[in-house]
Scaffold this motif. Structure first.
Motif, PDB file in Angstrom:
ATOM      1  N   UNK B 203       0.755  -1.179  -0.279  1.00 10.60           N
ATOM      2  CA  UNK B 203       0.132  -0.008  -0.301  1.00 10.60           C
ATOM      3  C   UNK B 203       1.356   1.150  -0.269  1.00 10.60           C
ATOM      4  N   UNK B 206       3.746   1.245  -3.420  1.00  8.55           N
ATOM      5  CA  UNK B 206       3.414   1.199  -4.872  1.00  8.55           C
ATOM      6  C   UNK B 206       2.015   1.817  -5.107  1.00  8.55           C
ATOM      7  N   UNK B 207       1.153   1.800  -4.472  1.00  4.71           N
ATOM      8  CA  UNK B 207      -0.014   2.562  -4.840  1.00  4.71           C
ATOM      9  C   UNK B 207       0.186   4.712  -4.949  1.00  4.71           C
ATOM     10  N   UNK B 208      -1.051   4.195  -5.126  1.00  2.45           N
ATOM     11  CA  UNK B 208      -1.114   6.287  -4.866  1.00  2.45           C
ATOM     12  C   UNK B 208      -1.125   6.790  -3.722  1.00  2.45           C
ATOM     13  N   UNK B 209      -2.089   6.061  -3.026  1.00  8.49           N
ATOM     14  CA  UNK B 209      -2.238   6.207  -1.550  1.00  8.49           C
ATOM     15  C   UNK B 209      -0.669   6.894  -0.778  1.00  8.49           C
ATOM     16  N   UNK B 211       1.922   6.995  -1.956  1.00 12.84           N
ATOM     17  CA  UNK B 211       2.906   8.302  -2.754  1.00 12.84           C
ATOM     18  C   UNK B 211       2.302   9.448  -1.818  1.00 12.84           C
ATOM     19  N   UNK B 212       0.312   9.518  -2.003  1.00  9.72           N
ATOM     20  CA  UNK B 212       0.651  10.692  -1.338  1.00  9.72           C
ATOM     21  C   UNK B 212       0.723  10.890   0.518  1.00  9.72           C
ATOM     22  N   UNK B 214       3.227   9.678   1.542  1.00 10.23           N
ATOM     23  CA  UNK B 214       5.137   9.985   1.781  1.00 10.23           C
ATOM     24  C   UNK B 214       5.619  12.168   0.872  1.00 10.23           C
ATOM     25  N   UNK B 215       4.755  12.322   0.856  1.00  9.91           N
ATOM     26  CA  UNK B 215       4.363  13.556  -0.211  1.00  9.91           C
ATOM     27  C   UNK B 215       3.611  14.346   1.297  1.00  9.91           C
ATOM     28  N   UNK B 223       0.314  19.307  -3.293  1.00 17.62           N
ATOM     29  CA  UNK B 223      -1.455  18.181  -3.167  1.00 17.62           C
ATOM     30  C   UNK B 223      -2.689  18.912  -3.487  1.00 17.62           C
ATOM     31  N   UNK B 228      -6.221  17.068  -5.078  1.00 18.46           N
ATOM     32  CA  UNK B 228      -5.661  15.806  -4.436  1.00 18.46           C
ATOM     33  C   UNK B 228      -6.775  16.253  -3.058  1.00 18.46           C
ATOM     34  N   UNK B 229      -7.725  15.431  -3.180  1.00 17.64           N
ATOM     35  CA  UNK B 229      -8.666  15.362  -1.568  1.00 17.64           C
ATOM     36  C   UNK B 229      -7.336  15.860  -0.379  1.00 17.64           C
ATOM     37  N   UNK B 232      -9.491  14.028   2.923  1.00 16.79           N
ATOM     38  CA  UNK B 232     -10.264  12.838   2.746  1.00 16.79           C
ATOM     39  C   UNK B 232      -8.939  12.131   2.941  1.00 16.79           C
ATOM     40  N   UNK B 233      -7.739  12.044   2.343  1.00 15.31           N
ATOM     41  CA  UNK B 233      -5.815  11.197   2.587  1.00 15.31           C
ATOM     42  C   UNK B 233      -5.537  11.568   3.965  1.00 15.31           C
TER      43      UNK B 233
END
Lengths: 536, 339
Positions: B203, B206-209, B211-212, B214-215, B223, B228-229, B232-233
């Motif tokens: 998770x 690999x996934x966008x979740x 990546x976001x 860590x960002x 973001x 990017x919400x 919600x994240x």
């Protein structure tokens, strides 16, 4: 037609400081709306509100007929925003940043669990960045190491990753160099042709005049004026931006030329200090307010003086052209005709039986002399007033002039004319012709060039670029335009004055291959430019 | 770079060797996982030589079992720490979710449904944390301190302070059963932990979740402006943390066979320590699942080792506290030298 974006009565304050006051705005599909105003006038705040990043204090925003509750996520609606400062994720690489928020990957249904397809994003990002003339050695590079200009262009690339209906551009040109500013302007036109609406906020009036359909002027958070770009001029917009209304009371003071330049510099400085002072106004210091009022008055006075001076200069040039035209006509209709008459009489005399052959030879010489004289006079007329410019237009005049020039000087010359040149107002056509004439005179007199190149192209429907390049010796190091008048060289100075009067831009630079490149960009009323296929 | 190391000939080979040493040193310290791993091997060797019981498979698996639920909760905690937050409510959530499941089981609900109820409890507390932090923008420290107290209070209030005993055998198996893997009998919680480690690792990696996540801490604005919400994240990350913590709590309850409102007291510190020792930076943006596993292993080994060496139990908390401080100092030192 239904507006794409309708903002009604928007207001926003930061603490007690109001930044946007009761602004309403409508944007239609395929329309470019410019936002003008000094810094601090509320342009950026308005852009942030329309981008859904700020909470509204008051007012409603409707997008495609649907009411939005701020803050909203603009990109989900097809609204792209290019901000003044580029916000990038520093530890991600270039292509990840280009696709940030719109990553390509699988599965596309569940957005959080999507696994990004880096290779496809690299490929797509490379395609977009090449359109923007951006080249990177590797798209895997972290963006933290890039220059501000590169970062800004990545943000612009981000706006091109998915379909858009509206693009809000908040003056990103500060960080961009001239070629990339032009790139952005041409992109705006492309977007417009694709039917995308654009809101373009800028401090650069040239940019606004070049691409917008409509310019909305903000002052101190309020919407104070709106102009249709085709039906307005720079003075009108500047007056709205600074808030003067007394355009009529222009006192015609004629100043010496160098004090005009000094005055302009002074005005810039004053404007700058006014901006600084205005920032302090939050403290509500009345003394400062008085000072600012005084400064504003002074600036208005200077603006008026500038305008008067420019008007005088313009009149002077017009008179000069009129005089030249008159002179040319006089020479052509009177002197040349008389000479031709004399020539005819001499020919009559020559056929007389009573004349000796010695006198006949003499007469032939004299008639040859007269023919040369007439030829010279015709050329002088042509220089005074290009004969074709009134009847056939700028393109034809330049073609015939350059052909003539190349023959006369023996310097080979290539001419590149925009095929959709069209007819421009007389004053502009003449000015461009004179600029080119002056430029070529410089090439002949100073450059020691073997070849030259003249190019006329539209950079936008409202701007024309004249460039003259040669392969001569170029500018001497330490060249200073302002010192030319002291040394008695008025050629380049004349060009720069004409350009300034037309509100254009002049650039002089040595080319990498040696030789001078003179570029002049002149704004003009919109003409229907036939787009060429090489414009991307 | 090659040119530069090659040209200064007068300094000669000794400086190259020195540079290599320095480089190795830097490389070691830039990957905290590596340091932790070396430390782990060191402590394990020491304990193995000093006591004759440490390397018995019985003791090893008991260490593993005890650290598995800490590690599972620490997976969630490390996600929260990576986005620049912190969750102090994990210990209380472990107790509460175990207790809720136990109460439902005693009330006659089937075991799977009771487990779902326990998981939902953890998720709900996480969702409250995330909403307060993400939507209302309250500081995570205060928010989770509050929910910690509330969750613990509810745990006490539901049973009047008494533990719930006599849990169904099928539930207890989850914590106590051992599966034969090769020559060893591996406790079920350890297998759960490994499976979740792979899942959460994928998770995050690999996934966008991921990546976001860590960002988010360093580039929240980037973001935000790219659509990017972010709210919600944040809610999602805190909810996931609550959910994973609940898994840990359920495994703990199943292993102990009794759900006590006092259970898992002080575990939040162990969990945070495991995440930080494993390389999750309190300054956000860094952290990994293998690191968390190693961190949790160190914490548990220290506890176990201190017992085997015969230290009084009170000194355990001193050791844990000191370890946390050292880990944070190391993190701070590393930041200052890499930035």
């Amino acid at each position: 037609m239904e507006p794409l974006l309708r903002a009604v009565n928007l207001s926003k304050s930061f603490g007690t400081l109001p930044v946007v006051k009761h602004i309403s705005l409508e944007v239609y599909p395929g329309e470019v709306v410019g936002l003008a105003g000094r810094s601090g006038s509320g342009k950026s705040a308005l852009c942030m509100l329309l981008a859904g990043l700020y909470n509204l204090d008051q007012g409603d925003i409707y997008f495609a007929g649907r009411k939005l509750r701020s803050p909203f996520r603009a990109r989900a609606l097809g609204v792209e925003v290019i901000h003044q400062k580029p916000d990038l994720a520093d530890h991600l690489d270039i292509s990840s940043n280009v696709f940030l928020g719109s990553e390509i990957g699988w599965p596309s249904m569940v957005k959080w669990l999507k696994v990004p397809n880096q290779r496809r994003m690299d490929k797509e990002a490379a395609r977009i960045l090449i359109q923007l003339d951006m080249r990177f050695s590797s798209l895997q590079e972290k963006v933290a190491n890039l220059s501000s200009e590169q970062r800004q262009m990545i943000v612009i690339a981000r706006a091109m990753t998915r379909p858009h209906k509206l693009i809000i551009i908040d003056d990103p040109t500060l960080l961009l160099s001239y070629p990339y500013q032009q790139k952005l302007l041409s992109l705006i036109q492309t977007w417009q042709q694709q039917g995308t609406a654009v809101i373009f906020s800028s401090n650069n009036l040239d940019h606004l005049l070049a691409v917008t359909d409509r310019i909305v002027v903000l002052r101190q958070g309020r919407r104070v004026a709106q102009f249709h770009t085709d039906a307005t001029d720079r003075e009108e917009i500047v007056a709205a931006i600074v808030g003067t209304s007394d355009r009529q009371q222009l006192t015609p003071i004629i100043w010496a030329l160098d004090s005009y330049y000094r005055a302009r510099e002074q005005a810039e400085k004053l404007r700058h200090s006014q901006a600084l002072l205005e920032r302090d106004l939050a403290a509500q210091d009345t003394l400062k307010r008085q000072l600012i009022d005084q400064l504003a008055e002074q600036i208005n006075a200077l603006d008026s003086a500038n305008a008067a001076l420019q008007a005088a200069q313009r009149r002077l040039l017009t008179e000069l052209e009129k005089e030249r035209k008159h002179l040319a006509r006089e020479i052509h209709d009177q002197v040349i005709q008389d000479l031709l008459g004399v020539n005819y009489q001499l020919e009559e005399i020559g056929t007389d039986e009573a004349v000796t052959s010695a006198v006949k030879d003499e007469l032939v010489d004299i008639r040859e002399g007269i023919r040369i004289l007439v030829g010279d006079l015709r050329r002088i007329c042509g220089d005074l007033r290009p004969p074709t410019i009134d009847s056939l237009g700028l393109g034809a005049a330049i073609q015939s002039y350059t052909r003539d020039w190349a023959e006369r000087t023996g310097i080979s010359l290539t001419l590149d004319l925009d095929s959709g040149l069209g007819r421009l107002p007389e004053a502009i056509e003449l000015s461009i012709f004179r600029i080119m004439q002056e430029g070529l005179r410089n090439v002949r007199k100073h450059a020691h060039a073997g070849a030259a190149q003249v190019c006329l192209r539209h950079t936008s429907p409202r701007a024309l670029m004249v460039s003259i390049a040669d392969d001569g010796q170029g500018l001497a190091p330490g060249f200073d335009l302002s010192k030319l008048s002291i040394e008695g060289h008025y050629g380049l100075l004349g060009i720069s004055e004409r350009v300034a009067l037309l509100g254009g831009r002049l650039s002089l630079q040595n080319q990498a291959s040696g030789g001078l490149l003179l570029q002049v960009e002149i704004p003009h009323p919109r003409v229907e430019v036939t787009r060429q296929s090489d414009e991307m | 770079m090659d040119e530069r190391t090659g040209t200064p000939s007068q300094i000669g080979e000794s400086s190259d060797a020195f540079r290599l040493l320095k480089w190795t040193w830097r490389a070691l310290f830039s990957r905290q996982e590596l340091v932790v791993f070396i430390l782990l091997v060191f402590v394990a060797t020491f304990l193995g030589l000093w006591t004759d019981t440490f390397f018995s498979s019985n003791n090893l698996f008991s260490v593993l079992r005890a650290f598995s639920w800490i590690a599972i909760a620490a997976f969630g905690e490390s996600m929260v720490i990576i986005i620049g937050g912190i969750d102090l409510s994990t210990g209380a959530v472990m107790a509460l979710s175990g207790l809720i499941s136990a109460i439902f089981m005693r009330a006659g609900l089937s075991v799977p449904l009771a487990i779902v109820a326990g998981l939902l409890t953890g998720g709900a507390v996480g969702w409250v944390n995330g909403t307060m932090v993400g939507r209302i923008r309250l500081p995570p420290f205060i928010v989770t301190l509050g929910t910690m107290s509330i969750a613990r209070g509810i745990a006490f209030g539901l049973t009047g302070g008494w533990p719930v005993r006599d849990l169904p055998q099928s539930f207890r198996l989850l914590g106590q059963h051992q599966l034969p893997v090769g020559p060893w009998l591996v406790p079920l919680p350890v297998l759960f932990m490994l499976a979740l480690a792979v899942l959460v690792g994928l998770l995050l990696g690999r996934t966008l979740l991921g990546r976001y996540i860590y960002t988010l801490n360093s580039s929240e604005r980037a973001l935000l402006v790219s659509g990017v919400n972010v709210v919600q994240l944040k809610v999602l990350v805190y909810t996931l943390c609550g959910l994973l913590t609940a898994v840990g709590g359920l495994l703990m309850t199943a292993r102990l066979g009794v759900a006590a409102p006092t259970a898992a007291a002080g575990y939040e510190l162990d969990i945070i320590a495991a995440a930080i020792i494993g390389g999750s930076s309190l300054f956000g943006g860094e952290g990994s699942i293998p690191g968390v596993l190693l961190g949790a292993a160190i914490m548990q080994m220290l506890r176990n080792g201190l017992v085997l060496l015969g230290f009084p139990v009170y000194w355990q908390s001193v050791t844990i506290g000191a370890t946390i401080l050292i880990a944070i100092l190391l993190d701070y030192w590393r930041r200052r030298h890499t930035l």
